[in-house]
Design a protein around this motif. Sequence first.
Motif, PDB file in Angstrom:
ATOM      1  N   ALA A 269       0.831  -1.207   0.000  1.00 36.27           N
ATOM      2  CA  ALA A 269       0.000   0.000   0.000  1.00 36.27           C
ATOM      3  C   ALA A 269       0.865   1.255   0.000  1.00 36.27           C
ATOM      4  N   THR A 273       1.128   4.235  -2.729  1.00 38.96           N
ATOM      5  CA  THR A 273       1.043   5.647  -2.355  1.00 38.96           C
ATOM      6  C   THR A 273       2.198   6.432  -2.964  1.00 38.96           C
ATOM      7  N   ALA A 347      -0.610   7.247   3.744  1.00 38.19           N
ATOM      8  CA  ALA A 347      -1.856   7.503   3.021  1.00 38.19           C
ATOM      9  C   ALA A 347      -2.416   8.876   3.361  1.00 38.19           C
ATOM     10  N   GLU A 364      -6.739   7.081  -7.466  1.00 34.21           N
ATOM     11  CA  GLU A 364      -6.201   6.029  -6.599  1.00 34.21           C
ATOM     12  C   GLU A 364      -6.033   6.446  -5.144  1.00 34.21           C
ATOM     13  N   ILE A 368      -6.887   4.236  -1.790  1.00 33.00           N
ATOM     14  CA  ILE A 368      -5.825   3.742  -0.910  1.00 33.00           C
ATOM     15  C   ILE A 368      -6.036   4.263   0.510  1.00 33.00           C
TER      16      ILE A 368
END
Length: 400
Positions: A269, A273, A347, A364, A368
């Motif tokens: 993740a 990012t 994030a 996106e 996320i």
Amino acid sequence: MNTALNFHANPVEPAPALATADFFDVASQLPEHERQKLADMRAFLTQNIRPHAAEYWTRDEFPHHLLRALGDHGFGEIELEPGSRLFKGLVYAELARADLSLSTLVGIHNELIVGGLMEAGSPEQQARWIPLLRTFRAVGSFALTEPEHGSDIAKGLCTTATREGDEWVINGFKRWIGGATFADFLLVFARDTADHEVKGFLVETNRPGVSAHKIQHKTALRIIPNADITLDQVRIPLANALPGAANFSATNVLLRNSRAWVGWEAAGAQMATFDVVHHYATTREQFGHPLAEFQLVQQPIAKILGNATASLAMMAQLARLQEEGRLQMEHAALVKASTTTLARESAQLGRGLLGGNGILADREMGKIFADVEAIYTYEGTYEVNSLIVGRAVTGASAFV
């Protein structure tokens, strides 16, 4: 309106050689054949999964055809095929980099369903289901959590299993069960009314008394359906009991492995990012200059990259412990708590860096940002995992 991602729609000049989320090149530790296989799997995910994920996420819809495609490219047999723990971990990270919902389903499938059957299933159960699971021609769901019991499931589990002649009768409720609305079977954990031990049972979803209802209004991991399960006088043959799951200690092994896998998800993740913010900063102009030229933009990008690099380094060391057979629950708990916290911070920074565009799923970052909140909580909350680590290093348990 076509909401598919346009992440690669406006390519810029080739990025600097160091503009990669794997800043310390952890993947270089792999032998050449694993590096090539990882590159092939990444290419498939980049071309076929990532560009379409936001469309399904926005619609709260599961793309069944993508699941079969994942099976065709080896993602259903990660834990069955030979390969280093580092390679398998980096595959999990690449899945999360492409989409956290699908990576959750694939991770549960490999770590808890395939892993559960291989660790605790009978030869007959393995022979029936493993060949189908390898390519996602069959799907299983891991049914442990209950409506009133999550963190305290070991002591609080209420679903019961009662032996009646040559059958088990299962009664109870499960909640947050991923993929259960279309699964072929459930791995149900229930308390034996005779000896009060928590045991594992394979329950086909077409049996009378089994019902699954999709949980609505989720704001994270919207692609994978989670379900409330009702088990009402469900009768299964004695052969459906998992012989290697006769008490909760067997379940703990699976939970340890799945917490380690979530660490790889969190690393992936953070890689996603970084991809998003790097692309945005180098292509968007404000005040007549690319965003990348501003100090207040470079600083959060460096922080995001630092978080991702720290997480990948931690996970690479954890993979070594797994290879050596030294992985303990406290190791898995520490990486789960730490990497998901770093993913949450990254994030947040990424969402802010994109401004208003940061709340859009098709850019996106909004997707996320929401999905990271889910992985921060599941497979043990930050607080519970912290207490597992605290108990290990102090020798004193803070659990009730």
